[in-house]
Scaffold this motif. Structure first.
Motif, mmCIF file in Angstrom:
data_model
loop_
_atom_site.group_PDB
_atom_site.id
_atom_site.type_symbol
_atom_site.label_atom_id
_atom_site.label_comp_id
_atom_site.label_asym_id
_atom_site.label_seq_id
_atom_site.Cartn_x
_atom_site.Cartn_y
_atom_site.Cartn_z
ATOM 1 N N ALA A 44 23.278 -13.534 -2.771
ATOM 2 C CA ALA A 44 23.778 -12.337 -2.089
ATOM 3 C C ALA A 44 23.005 -11.133 -2.611
ATOM 4 N N THR A 45 22.408 -10.372 -1.714
ATOM 5 C CA THR A 45 21.550 -9.258 -2.139
ATOM 6 C C THR A 45 22.226 -7.897 -2.065
ATOM 7 N N SER A 46 23.353 -7.829 -1.419
ATOM 8 C CA SER A 46 23.996 -6.536 -1.215
ATOM 9 C C SER A 46 24.635 -6.012 -2.499
ATOM 10 N N ALA A 47 24.482 -4.729 -2.719
ATOM 11 C CA ALA A 47 25.112 -4.086 -3.873
ATOM 12 C C ALA A 47 26.605 -3.930 -3.600
ATOM 13 N N HIS A 48 27.375 -3.940 -4.666
ATOM 14 C CA HIS A 48 28.817 -3.706 -4.535
ATOM 15 C C HIS A 48 29.051 -2.271 -4.088
ATOM 16 N N ARG A 49 30.030 -2.074 -3.226
ATOM 17 C CA ARG A 49 30.375 -0.735 -2.740
ATOM 18 C C ARG A 49 31.793 -0.409 -3.168
ATOM 19 N N SER A 50 31.935 0.637 -3.924
ATOM 20 C CA SER A 50 33.286 1.019 -4.333
ATOM 21 C C SER A 50 33.934 1.846 -3.225
ATOM 22 N N ASN A 51 35.211 1.691 -3.100
ATOM 23 C CA ASN A 51 36.003 2.447 -2.116
ATOM 24 C C ASN A 51 35.541 2.232 -0.677
ATOM 25 N N ASP A 52 35.196 1.005 -0.319
ATOM 26 C CA ASP A 52 34.798 0.693 1.054
ATOM 27 C C ASP A 52 35.539 -0.568 1.502
ATOM 28 N N PRO A 53 36.798 -0.402 1.952
ATOM 29 C CA PRO A 53 37.611 -1.566 2.320
ATOM 30 C C PRO A 53 36.997 -2.420 3.430
ATOM 31 N N SER A 54 36.299 -1.816 4.368
ATOM 32 C CA SER A 54 35.718 -2.617 5.453
ATOM 33 C C SER A 54 34.600 -3.513 4.914
ATOM 34 N N TRP A 55 33.832 -3.017 3.935
ATOM 35 C CA TRP A 55 32.791 -3.839 3.319
ATOM 36 C C TRP A 55 33.413 -4.956 2.497
ATOM 37 N N ASP A 56 34.477 -4.630 1.781
ATOM 38 C CA ASP A 56 35.199 -5.650 1.007
ATOM 39 C C ASP A 56 35.693 -6.770 1.913
ATOM 40 N N GLU A 57 36.205 -6.402 3.073
ATOM 41 C CA GLU A 57 36.694 -7.395 4.028
ATOM 42 C C GLU A 57 35.549 -8.266 4.550
ATOM 43 N N ARG A 58 34.436 -7.650 4.831
ATOM 44 C CA ARG A 58 33.269 -8.389 5.311
ATOM 45 C C ARG A 58 32.810 -9.404 4.256
ATOM 46 N N MET A 59 32.787 -8.978 2.996
ATOM 47 C CA MET A 59 32.376 -9.875 1.903
ATOM 48 C C MET A 59 33.398 -10.997 1.709
ATOM 49 N N ARG A 60 34.663 -10.691 1.876
ATOM 50 C CA ARG A 60 35.701 -11.713 1.763
ATOM 51 C C ARG A 60 35.487 -12.801 2.815
ATOM 52 N N LEU A 61 35.208 -12.405 4.038
ATOM 53 C CA LEU A 61 34.973 -13.380 5.108
ATOM 54 C C LEU A 61 33.769 -14.260 4.804
#
Length: 188
Positions: A44-61
């Motif tokens: 996984a190349t993407s950096a962690h994003r703090s305070n971004d619930p939509s990104w968190d959801e995408r990563m969870r999926l």
């Protein structure tokens, strides 16, 4: 009536490029290509994003879709080094190169090309299938910022460089995968 074709293509050894627009199904297709493999390392190349619930959801999926026996690596800016340390005899899935490009946007053109060439050299040392996902960014509007334009241009350049070495190449649009190796002709 929707058409469904669950046929799994044969996955050749070497570099397999999977590209397409955002939300087109690139990651699902890349995962599908390697789904029957006993051992896969997912990078996984993407950096962690703090305070971004939509990104968190995408990563969870993404996490829930991957088989539990796949290994996960998150190399940050050290993608080429990560690839070199992985066993060349086990399949590798790199998802996606937008994270690699973004982390190197502060480099000048010469430094960027060196980073990209180092990445390509590391990919060429691999024996088993190496599936690499890269976002197509040039189909939308012209970016309003200089950094957005730089990202788009570097992604396009990198995709063409990878294609020069690809054993197989797929374009995934609207949930459909097209084999560019079979359908397309390289532009001189």
């Amino acid at each position: 009536m929707a058409h469904s074709n669950k046929q799994k293509p044969e996955v050749p050894n070497g570099l397999i490029v999977v590209s397409g627009p955002s939300r087109g199904g690139k990651s699902r297709w890349a995962e599908h290509l390697l789904s029957s493999q006993e051992r896969v390392t997912y990078v996984a190349t993407s950096a962690h994003r703090s305070n971004d619930p939509s990104w968190d959801e995408r990563m969870r999926l993404h996490r829930e879709r991957r088989p539990v026996h796949w290994q996960l690596r998150e190399p940050g800016a050290m993608l080429a080094e990560c690839i070199r340390t992985e066993e060349a005899h086990h399949p590798l899935l790199i998802d996606a190169l937008g994270g690699f490009t973004a982390v190197h946007l502060d480099r000048d053109d010469h430094q960027w090309e060196q980073e990209a060439e180092e990445l390509i050299e590391s990919l060429l040392t691999r024996i088993c299938p190496t599936v690499i996902v890269i976002e197509e960014t040039g189909w939308g509007v012209v970016p309003a910022t200089k950094i957005g334009g730089l990202f788009r241009d570097r992604q396009g350049w990198l995709a063409q460089r990878l294609e020069q070495h690809a054993t197989d190449s797929w374009l995934v649009v609207q949930g459909r995968a097209l084999n560019l190796t079979q359908l397309g002709i390289l532009v001189p």
